[in-house]
Design an enzyme around this catalytic site. Structure first.
Site, PDB file in Angstrom:
ATOM      1  N   CYS A  70      16.617  18.750  40.656  1.00 47.09           N
ATOM      2  CA  CYS A  70      16.100  17.528  40.044  1.00 47.09           C
ATOM      3  C   CYS A  70      17.221  16.830  39.286  1.00 47.09           C
ATOM      4  CB  CYS A  70      14.918  17.821  39.129  1.00 47.09           C
ATOM      5  SG  CYS A  70      15.210  19.107  37.934  1.00 47.09           S
ATOM      6  N   GLN A  86      23.466   8.666  42.811  1.00 47.02           N
ATOM      7  CA  GLN A  86      24.886   8.709  42.475  1.00 47.02           C
ATOM      8  C   GLN A  86      25.576   9.923  43.091  1.00 47.02           C
ATOM      9  OE1 GLN A  86      25.685   8.052  38.257  1.00 47.02           O
ATOM     10  NE2 GLN A  86      23.753   6.946  38.068  1.00 47.02           N
ATOM     11  N   ILE A 125      24.669  13.118  42.723  1.00 52.20           N
ATOM     12  CA  ILE A 125      24.588  14.322  41.888  1.00 52.20           C
ATOM     13  C   ILE A 125      23.842  15.439  42.614  1.00 52.20           C
ATOM     14  CG2 ILE A 125      23.670  15.258  39.723  1.00 52.20           C
ATOM     15  CD1 ILE A 125      24.206  12.414  38.537  1.00 52.20           C
ATOM     16  N   ALA A 126      22.682  15.135  43.187  1.00 51.62           N
ATOM     17  CA  ALA A 126      21.913  16.163  43.908  1.00 51.62           C
ATOM     18  C   ALA A 126      22.701  16.678  45.107  1.00 51.62           C
ATOM     19  CB  ALA A 126      20.563  15.603  44.349  1.00 51.62           C
ATOM     20  N   ASN A 154       7.533  14.011  50.674  1.00 53.05           N
ATOM     21  CA  ASN A 154       8.731  13.651  49.914  1.00 53.05           C
ATOM     22  C   ASN A 154       9.879  13.338  50.882  1.00 53.05           C
ATOM     23  OD1 ASN A 154      10.848  13.343  48.160  1.00 53.05           O
ATOM     24  ND2 ASN A 154      10.341  15.142  46.926  1.00 53.05           N
ATOM     25  N   TYR A 180      18.178  16.635  52.096  1.00 49.47           N
ATOM     26  CA  TYR A 180      18.453  17.957  52.658  1.00 49.47           C
ATOM     27  C   TYR A 180      19.000  17.856  54.085  1.00 49.47           C
ATOM     28  CZ  TYR A 180      15.822  19.609  48.627  1.00 49.47           C
ATOM     29  OH  TYR A 180      15.393  19.858  47.353  1.00 49.47           O
TER      30      TYR A 180
END
Length: 93
Positions: free
Chosen positions: A32, A40, A42-43, A70, A77
Site C-alpha cells: 500500500c 510515482q 513506489i509500489a 482491483n 502486478y
C-alpha cells in the site's frame, strides 16, 4: 514503523518466504502507498525489491493475492511480471 508525508503506518513485513524444501516460495502481502504518493513508482520499487530479495534467498515462485475488481493492482502486478492463475477457494461464514 514506516512514515511518509506525516502519515504513519504500522504494518507487518510485506514479503514472507517459506524456506522449507522442496517448495520454496515467497508471498507478498499488504502493498500500500499513501494516496498522496501514488503513481510515482513506489509500489513498483517495493515489488521489485521484494522479488529480488526472494530470488537472493533461493525462492523459485512468488505469489500475491489481488481482488478481481482491483484492476489497478492487477495491472501493477502484471507489469512486474506476475501471471494470472485461477485457483482460489473461499468459505464464507
Amino acid at each position: 514503523m514506516y512514515s511518509f508525508v506525516q502519515e504513519r503506518v504500522k504494518a507487518p513485513r510485506f514479503c514472507s518466504i517459506d524456506r522449507t524444501a522442496p517448495s520454496r516460495y515467497g508471498y507478498i502481502a499488504n502493498v500500500c502507498v499513501a494516496k498522496s504518493a501514488r503513481r510515482q513508482g513506489i509500489a513498483s520499487n517495493m515489488l521489485y525489491y521484494a522479488v529480488a530479495s526472494a530470488k537472493t534467498n533461493g525462492v523459485e515462485q512468488v505469489f500475491v493475492h489481488v481482488d478481481r475488481n482491483n484492476t489497478t493492482a492487477q495491472n501493477l502486478y502484471q507489469k512486474i511480471g506476475f501471471e494470472e492463475q485461477l485457483f482460489l477457494l473461499r468459505l464464507q461464514t
